[in-house]
Structure formats: structure tokens, C-alpha cells
Design an enzyme around this catalytic site. Structure first.
Site, PDB file in Angstrom:
ATOM      1  N   ASN A  12      37.391  43.981  31.880  1.00  0.00           N
ATOM      2  CA  ASN A  12      37.717  43.461  33.216  1.00  0.00           C
ATOM      3  C   ASN A  12      36.594  42.521  33.637  1.00  0.00           C
ATOM      4  O   ASN A  12      35.508  42.972  33.989  1.00  0.00           O
ATOM      5  CB  ASN A  12      37.841  44.638  34.198  1.00  0.00           C
ATOM      6  CG  ASN A  12      37.993  44.170  35.637  1.00  0.00           C
ATOM      7  OD1 ASN A  12      38.336  43.018  35.887  1.00  0.00           O
ATOM      8  ND2 ASN A  12      37.734  45.074  36.576  1.00  0.00           N
ATOM      9  N   LYS A  14      36.436  40.662  36.210  1.00  0.00           N
ATOM     10  CA  LYS A  14      36.329  40.493  37.667  1.00  0.00           C
ATOM     11  C   LYS A  14      36.236  38.994  38.004  1.00  0.00           C
ATOM     12  O   LYS A  14      36.890  38.192  37.346  1.00  0.00           O
ATOM     13  CB  LYS A  14      35.133  41.276  38.213  1.00  0.00           C
ATOM     14  CG  LYS A  14      35.104  42.717  37.713  1.00  0.00           C
ATOM     15  CD  LYS A  14      34.157  43.581  38.474  1.00  0.00           C
ATOM     16  CE  LYS A  14      34.096  44.944  37.825  1.00  0.00           C
ATOM     17  NZ  LYS A  14      33.448  45.948  38.618  1.00  0.00           N
ATOM     18  N   HIS A 103      42.656  48.697  41.156  1.00  0.00           N
ATOM     19  CA  HIS A 103      41.218  48.830  40.893  1.00  0.00           C
ATOM     20  C   HIS A 103      40.533  49.223  42.208  1.00  0.00           C
ATOM     21  O   HIS A 103      40.956  48.805  43.292  1.00  0.00           O
ATOM     22  CB  HIS A 103      40.664  47.505  40.359  1.00  0.00           C
ATOM     23  CG  HIS A 103      39.262  47.628  39.842  1.00  0.00           C
ATOM     24  ND1 HIS A 103      38.173  47.624  40.685  1.00  0.00           N
ATOM     25  CD2 HIS A 103      38.771  47.784  38.592  1.00  0.00           C
ATOM     26  CE1 HIS A 103      37.071  47.768  39.956  1.00  0.00           C
ATOM     27  NE2 HIS A 103      37.402  47.875  38.685  1.00  0.00           N
ATOM     28  N   GLU A 105      38.002  48.186  43.628  1.00  0.00           N
ATOM     29  CA  GLU A 105      37.585  47.048  44.461  1.00  0.00           C
ATOM     30  C   GLU A 105      38.776  46.498  45.250  1.00  0.00           C
ATOM     31  O   GLU A 105      38.618  46.037  46.379  1.00  0.00           O
ATOM     32  CB  GLU A 105      36.926  45.978  43.576  1.00  0.00           C
ATOM     33  CG  GLU A 105      35.553  46.448  43.091  1.00  0.00           C
ATOM     34  CD  GLU A 105      35.119  45.911  41.755  1.00  0.00           C
ATOM     35  OE1 GLU A 105      35.694  44.930  41.261  1.00  0.00           O
ATOM     36  OE2 GLU A 105      34.174  46.506  41.175  1.00  0.00           O
ATOM     37  N   GLU A 175      38.201  55.964  36.922  1.00  0.00           N
ATOM     38  CA  GLU A 175      36.963  55.247  37.193  1.00  0.00           C
ATOM     39  C   GLU A 175      36.271  55.854  38.417  1.00  0.00           C
ATOM     40  O   GLU A 175      36.638  55.530  39.568  1.00  0.00           O
ATOM     41  CB  GLU A 175      37.254  53.777  37.480  1.00  0.00           C
ATOM     42  CG  GLU A 175      37.907  53.052  36.324  1.00  0.00           C
ATOM     43  CD  GLU A 175      37.607  51.569  36.394  1.00  0.00           C
ATOM     44  OE1 GLU A 175      36.960  51.073  35.475  1.00  0.00           O
ATOM     45  OE2 GLU A 175      37.988  50.920  37.380  1.00  0.00           O
ATOM     46  N   GLY A 181      29.609  49.584  37.919  1.00  0.00           N
ATOM     47  CA  GLY A 181      28.603  48.551  38.133  1.00  0.00           C
ATOM     48  C   GLY A 181      27.251  49.076  38.576  1.00  0.00           C
ATOM     49  O   GLY A 181      26.395  48.306  39.010  1.00  0.00           O
ATOM     50  N   SER A 221      30.410  51.811  33.994  1.00  0.00           N
ATOM     51  CA  SER A 221      29.173  51.554  33.242  1.00  0.00           C
ATOM     52  C   SER A 221      29.268  51.952  31.769  1.00  0.00           C
ATOM     53  O   SER A 221      28.313  52.481  31.199  1.00  0.00           O
ATOM     54  CB  SER A 221      27.985  52.242  33.930  1.00  0.00           C
ATOM     55  OG  SER A 221      27.805  51.721  35.232  1.00  0.00           O
TER      56      SER A 221
HETATM   57  C1  PEP Z   1      35.265  48.065  36.142  1.00  0.00           C
HETATM   58  O1  PEP Z   1      35.181  46.915  36.519  1.00  0.00           O
HETATM   59  O2  PEP Z   1      36.364  48.618  36.162  1.00  0.00           O
HETATM   60  C2  PEP Z   1      34.066  48.740  35.659  1.00  0.00           C
HETATM   61  C3  PEP Z   1      34.190  49.948  35.167  1.00  0.00           C
HETATM   62  O3  PEP Z   1      32.884  48.064  35.753  1.00  0.00           O
HETATM   63  P1  PEP Z   1      31.477  48.440  35.030  1.00  0.00           P
HETATM   64  O4  PEP Z   1      31.802  48.676  33.570  1.00  0.00           O
HETATM   65  O5  PEP Z   1      30.605  47.265  35.249  1.00  0.00           O
HETATM   66  O6  PEP Z   1      30.959  49.691  35.669  1.00  0.00           O
END
Ligand code: PEP
Length: 262
Positions: A12, A14, A103, A105, A175, A181, A221
Site C-alpha cells: 500500500n 498510500k 483502511h 486512515e 491492522e 507506520g 510495520s
Molecule cells: C498500511 O499502510 O496498511 C500499513 C500497515 O503501513 P505500515 O506498514 O507502514 O505500518
């Protein structure tokens, strides 16, 4: 022991990489991955909307490349007066195979409720694509001991009215929001426990066969240092990768997690 589902590892991006950068990233990724990788793992990349056409044509030009194209979101309607939105029908035309829905976000900054997520899951199926439906708890919810209740609710509402054969073919991404992040990762045992719970809730909603088939990704992460252990857990069938998917070398190492040291 039951055979595990084929993992799906999704990048992803973003709001990173313009379309020039996107072309370079997918060319490098296609160079780094090969037939053995695609035999072991399904791979998708989810660039910003403005990159999708460029990534589509770049992937088409790569020999023996099986990287699937993904999107990060879509609208639930096919067309209409929805300024700034993108129709799932347009994504299908661009060979998009997977669409991330709900997601954290999008839920936080764009107020997407469980009901909106459910409508989008159905729209993605209507247009012949596969949804990757995201669920997960905040740090406050984890500390308050309400992770299970939150995720249970998100799964039930998100899957409401979705046919069992569709549920079987879709992807749910667990998640934990506090791990996205931040560099903090859920322990593989904690991630496994929630993914097992998601599978149990899916069985209640859509039946045992759908629950056995649905792929459940972990996201938060994920990097080469933790990918192998996470992927070794019984109910984790892949990863949704944010930051580490921006660099093709890092992302390729995650896709090739089976070659990483224990
Ligand atoms: C994500 O964008 O869904 C995500 C898990 O980001 P990151 O791997 O940077 O934590």
C-alpha cells in the site's frame, strides 16, 4: 495438518510515488521477483490513482511478471455526481484486481463507517475485483481490553449480506492502528490470536467453508526483520505493507520471506 492458504503480500503506497517514480518502482520489483516467488505468494501493489494507468502498462510490458494491480479505495457507486471520487467500474477497466477497503486512515480521516465499508466491499465484488477489507483497533481500545469487541463488530458489519462464496474469495487485513507506520509491530502471537478470532467470526457469519478459505493479512510495520515469523502463524495468510513497500528492495525481501533467516 490443514494446508495453508496461498499468502497475498500487498504493498500500500498510500500518497507516495508520482507516476514517474511508480514506473521505476514496479520495473525494479518485477526484475527482483521471479517464477518461484509467484508460485509461493500472490503479490499486489496499490499505487495512488494517478499512477494506476502507468503501472498497468508497465506491468503489461514485463515478461513473466505476475504482480497484480491494486487500488487503495473506490466509491460504492458506478457513476454519478460524486466530485473527486473514483468508480469501481473505472478500476476494473484498468485491470485492477484488488481494492483496499476501509483502511484505518480512510475510517479516521474520511469518516468511513462500517456500513460504508460494507457497501464498498459489495461494489468491489459487483465489478469483478477482490476487496481487501481492513479492520483493527486503536491503542486505547487495546489497552482497554476491547480489541475483540471492536474487530468482531467491524468484521460482522463489513461482511453483512456478502455471499459466502464471495467471503471465501476475499481478503481481510488485520491492522492494529497503533502498529501502522509507527515501527511497533504486534507480537506474532497477538497478531495470530486476533486473526484466529477474525476467522471464527467469519465462520459464524459466512460458514465454515468460507472461513477456512478467506485470506487474512496482518498489517502494521511489517518489514524483512519480522515478516517470516508473522507469516509462519497459522491464521496469517499474508501481509499488507505500507512504508516498507515503497522501496522495491525491501518489499521484494518481504515477498521472499521464506528465504530470510529465522
Ligand atoms: C498500511 O499502510 O496498511 C500499513 C500497515 O503501513 P505500515 O506498514 O507502514 O505500518
Amino acid at each position: 495438518m490443514a494446508t495453508k492458504r496461498k499468502p497475498l503480500i500487498s504493498g500500500n503506497w498510500k500518497m507516495h510515488h508520482n507516476h514517474f517514480e511508480a514506473i521505476q518502482v514496479v520495473q525494479k520489483l518485477a526484475y527482483l521477483l521471479g517464477g518461484e516467488d509467484y508460485d509461493a505468494v500472490d503479490v499486489s501493489v496499490h499505487p495512488p490513482f494517478t499512477d494506476i494507468r502507468s503501472v498497468q502498462t508497465t506491468l503489461f510490458d514485463q515478461k513473466k511478471c505476475e504482480i497484480a494491480l491494486g487500488a487503495q479505495n473506490c466509491h460504492w457507486e458506478e457513476k454519478g455526481a460524486f466530485t473527486g471520487e473514483v468508480s469501481p467500474a473505472f478500476l476494473t477497466k484498468l485491470d485492477v484486481a484488488y481494492v483496499i477497503v476501509g483502511h484505518s486512515e480512510r475510517r479516521e480521516y474520511f469518516f468511513e463507517s462500517n456500513e460504508i465499508v460494507n457497501t464498498k466491499v459489495k461494489a468491489v465484488f459487483t465489478h469483478g475485483m477482490t476487496p481487501i477489507m481492513c479492520v483493527g483497533e486503536t491503542l486505547e481500545e487495546r489497552e482497554a481490553g476491547t480489541t475483540e469487541a471492536k474487530v468482531d463488530n467491524q468484521v460482522r458489519d463489513g461482511l453483512a449480506g456478502v455471499k459466502p462464496d464471495q467471503v471465501a474469495s476475499m481478503v481481510i487485513a488485520y491492522e492494529p492502528i497503533w502498529a501502522i507506520g509507527t515501527g511497533k509491530t504486534a507480537t506474532s502471537e497477538d497478531a495470530q490470536a486476533v486473526c484466529a478470532m477474525i476467522r471464527a467470526v467469519t465462520a459464524e457469519v459466512a460458514g465454515a467453508d468460507a472461513a477456512a478459505a478467506v485470506r487474512i493479512q496482518y498489517g502494521g510495520s511489517v518489514k524483512p526483520a519480522n515478516a517470516k515469523e508473522l507469516m509462519g502463524m497459522a491464521d496469517i495468510d499474508g501481509a499488507l505493507v505500507g512504508g516498507a513497500s515503497l522501496d522495491p528492495d525491501e518489499f521484494a525481501k518481504i515477498v521472499q520471506y521464506r528465504n530470510l533467516p529465522d
